[in-house]
Design an enzyme around this catalytic site. Structure first.
Site, PDB file in Angstrom:
ATOM      1  N   ASP A   8       0.865  -1.175   0.000  1.00 42.57           N
ATOM      2  CA  ASP A   8       0.000   0.000   0.000  1.00 42.57           C
ATOM      3  C   ASP A   8       0.906   1.230   0.000  1.00 42.57           C
ATOM      4  O   ASP A   8       2.132   1.126  -0.165  1.00 42.57           O
ATOM      5  CB  ASP A   8      -1.013  -0.036   1.164  1.00 42.57           C
ATOM      6  CG  ASP A   8      -0.408   0.292   2.517  1.00 42.57           C
ATOM      7  OD1 ASP A   8       0.829   0.444   2.617  1.00 42.57           O
ATOM      8  OD2 ASP A   8      -1.180   0.400   3.498  1.00 42.57           O
ATOM      9  N   HIS A   9       0.294   2.387   0.205  1.00 41.39           N
ATOM     10  CA  HIS A   9       1.051   3.644   0.141  1.00 41.39           C
ATOM     11  C   HIS A   9       2.107   3.735   1.245  1.00 41.39           C
ATOM     12  O   HIS A   9       3.103   4.438   1.093  1.00 41.39           O
ATOM     13  CB  HIS A   9       0.088   4.830   0.230  1.00 41.39           C
ATOM     14  CG  HIS A   9      -0.843   4.755   1.406  1.00 41.39           C
ATOM     15  ND1 HIS A   9      -1.882   3.841   1.444  1.00 41.39           N
ATOM     16  CD2 HIS A   9      -0.882   5.422   2.577  1.00 41.39           C
ATOM     17  CE1 HIS A   9      -2.525   3.980   2.602  1.00 41.39           C
ATOM     18  NE2 HIS A   9      -1.934   4.923   3.298  1.00 41.39           N
ATOM     19  N   CYS A  65       3.250  -2.697   4.036  1.00 44.53           N
ATOM     20  CA  CYS A  65       2.359  -1.589   4.370  1.00 44.53           C
ATOM     21  C   CYS A  65       3.092  -0.746   5.405  1.00 44.53           C
ATOM     22  O   CYS A  65       4.301  -0.911   5.592  1.00 44.53           O
ATOM     23  CB  CYS A  65       0.985  -2.075   4.837  1.00 44.53           C
ATOM     24  SG  CYS A  65       0.980  -3.097   6.326  1.00 44.53           S
ATOM     25  N   HIS A  98      10.182 -22.929  12.077  1.00 43.02           N
ATOM     26  CA  HIS A  98       9.122 -23.533  12.896  1.00 43.02           C
ATOM     27  C   HIS A  98       7.736 -23.452  12.255  1.00 43.02           C
ATOM     28  O   HIS A  98       6.905 -24.330  12.477  1.00 43.02           O
ATOM     29  CB  HIS A  98       9.054 -22.831  14.264  1.00 43.02           C
ATOM     30  CG  HIS A  98      10.222 -23.148  15.144  1.00 43.02           C
ATOM     31  ND1 HIS A  98      10.244 -22.865  16.486  1.00 43.02           N
ATOM     32  CD2 HIS A  98      11.420 -23.741  14.868  1.00 43.02           C
ATOM     33  CE1 HIS A  98      11.407 -23.254  17.012  1.00 43.02           C
ATOM     34  NE2 HIS A  98      12.136 -23.775  16.050  1.00 43.02           N
ATOM     35  N   ASN A  99       7.463 -22.377  11.531  1.00 45.02           N
ATOM     36  CA  ASN A  99       6.103 -22.135  11.038  1.00 45.02           C
ATOM     37  C   ASN A  99       5.953 -22.323   9.532  1.00 45.02           C
ATOM     38  O   ASN A  99       4.843 -22.197   9.012  1.00 45.02           O
ATOM     39  CB  ASN A  99       5.648 -20.709  11.406  1.00 45.02           C
ATOM     40  CG  ASN A  99       5.953 -20.359  12.853  1.00 45.02           C
ATOM     41  OD1 ASN A  99       6.796 -19.508  13.138  1.00 45.02           O
ATOM     42  ND2 ASN A  99       5.306 -21.047  13.790  1.00 45.02           N
ATOM     43  N   ARG A 109       7.253   1.830   7.288  1.00 48.61           N
ATOM     44  CA  ARG A 109       7.533   2.997   8.131  1.00 48.61           C
ATOM     45  C   ARG A 109       8.446   2.658   9.305  1.00 48.61           C
ATOM     46  O   ARG A 109       8.772   3.540  10.100  1.00 48.61           O
ATOM     47  CB  ARG A 109       6.210   3.582   8.648  1.00 48.61           C
ATOM     48  CG  ARG A 109       5.356   4.157   7.526  1.00 48.61           C
ATOM     49  CD  ARG A 109       4.034   4.711   8.021  1.00 48.61           C
ATOM     50  NE  ARG A 109       3.234   5.164   6.888  1.00 48.61           N
ATOM     51  CZ  ARG A 109       1.917   5.091   6.807  1.00 48.61           C
ATOM     52  NH1 ARG A 109       1.216   4.567   7.808  1.00 48.61           N
ATOM     53  NH2 ARG A 109       1.282   5.517   5.739  1.00 48.61           N
ATOM     54  N   ARG A 132       9.035 -32.056  14.645  1.00 44.74           N
ATOM     55  CA  ARG A 132       7.927 -31.792  15.571  1.00 44.74           C
ATOM     56  C   ARG A 132       7.056 -30.616  15.119  1.00 44.74           C
ATOM     57  O   ARG A 132       5.911 -30.473  15.567  1.00 44.74           O
ATOM     58  CB  ARG A 132       8.459 -31.534  16.981  1.00 44.74           C
ATOM     59  CG  ARG A 132       9.203 -30.216  17.156  1.00 44.74           C
ATOM     60  CD  ARG A 132       9.805 -30.100  18.549  1.00 44.74           C
ATOM     61  NE  ARG A 132      10.309 -28.773  18.840  1.00 44.74           N
ATOM     62  CZ  ARG A 132      11.483 -28.297  18.435  1.00 44.74           C
ATOM     63  NH1 ARG A 132      12.269 -29.042  17.668  1.00 44.74           N
ATOM     64  NH2 ARG A 132      11.863 -27.079  18.764  1.00 44.74           N
ATOM     65  N   ARG A 136       2.217 -29.345  13.810  1.00 43.27           N
ATOM     66  CA  ARG A 136       1.663 -28.055  14.247  1.00 43.27           C
ATOM     67  C   ARG A 136       1.219 -27.237  13.037  1.00 43.27           C
ATOM     68  O   ARG A 136       0.171 -26.592  13.062  1.00 43.27           O
ATOM     69  CB  ARG A 136       2.711 -27.300  15.073  1.00 43.27           C
ATOM     70  CG  ARG A 136       3.032 -28.050  16.365  1.00 43.27           C
ATOM     71  CD  ARG A 136       4.271 -27.543  17.051  1.00 43.27           C
ATOM     72  NE  ARG A 136       4.565 -28.374  18.223  1.00 43.27           N
ATOM     73  CZ  ARG A 136       5.716 -28.377  18.863  1.00 43.27           C
ATOM     74  NH1 ARG A 136       6.703 -27.596  18.467  1.00 43.27           N
ATOM     75  NH2 ARG A 136       5.903 -29.158  19.904  1.00 43.27           N
TER      76      ARG A 136
HETATM   77  C1  RB5 Z   1      -2.008   3.081   6.313  1.00 38.21           C
HETATM   78  O1  RB5 Z   1      -1.968   4.357   6.882  1.00 38.21           O
HETATM   79  C2  RB5 Z   1      -1.641   2.029   7.359  1.00 38.21           C
HETATM   80  O2  RB5 Z   1      -2.695   1.844   8.235  1.00 38.21           O
HETATM   81  C3  RB5 Z   1      -1.245   0.746   6.691  1.00 38.21           C
HETATM   82  O3  RB5 Z   1      -0.176   0.967   5.831  1.00 38.21           O
HETATM   83  C4  RB5 Z   1      -0.802  -0.391   7.592  1.00 38.21           C
HETATM   84  O4  RB5 Z   1       0.158   0.049   8.511  1.00 38.21           O
HETATM   85  C5  RB5 Z   1      -1.865  -1.176   8.219  1.00 38.21           C
HETATM   86  O5  RB5 Z   1      -1.650  -2.156   8.932  1.00 38.21           O
END
Ligand code: RB5
Length: 147
Positions: A8-9, A65, A98-99, A109, A132, A136
């Site tokens: 996303d942005h 995101c 493990h997963n 960010r 193991r 799971r």
């Molecule tokens: C967008 O502002 C923000 O909420 C999105 O990028 C993300 O962090 C959501 O989990």
């Protein structure tokens, strides 16, 4: 490896950095965007890359995101997708060992490009330990009946 990317942005700059990195390593990359800082809704993009893992079109998904959290929550709604948020090299390694995580979300960010590249390397190169952990992961798949 076939790797699908989506952002996303809040994550597109880090996603573009990682796309360049992966292409330089010869991976087959599908980039579902976004390509600008215009505000979008992360589930609309998580669904594209996670859908590729669910259908077998991609081996792995990398999602970006602002925090990584919304992308991971969205991706985990897809059958067969096990998405982790990449917060440290150690935890990324464990998400594979493990997963058997097949999707990783990163917070654009909160994650420096060099740290992201290190976590991407670990995510792509660390094998699942099995043993193991196998039963799971099978139990996680059984929980999909609740979706
Ligand atoms: C967008 O502002 C923000 O909420 C999105 O990028 C993300 O962090 C959501 O989990």
């Amino acid at each position: 490896m076939k790797i699908s990317l989506a952002a996303d942005h809040g994550g597109f700059e880090l996603k573009d950095n990682i796309r360049t990195y992966l292409e330089g390593q010869g991976h087959q990359v599908t980039d579902y965007g976004v390509h600008s800082a215009d505000s979008v809704d992360y589930p609309d993009y998580a669904s594209k890359a996670a859908g590729d893992v669910a259908s077998g079109r991609a081996d792995r998904a990398l999602l970006f995101c602002g925090s990584g959290i919304g992308m991971a929550i969205s991706a985990n709604k897809f059958k067969g997708v096990r998405a982790a948020v990449g917060t440290s090299p150690e935890l990324v390694k464990l998400s594979r060992q493990h997963n058997n995580a097949n999707a990783m979300a990163l917070g654009g960010r909160f994650t420096a490009p060099a740290a992201a590249r290190e976590m991407v390397d670990l995510f792509l190169e660390t094998p699942f330990e099995g043993g193991r952990h196998e039963k799971r992961v099978e139990k996680i798949a059984a929980l999909e009946a609740n979706l």
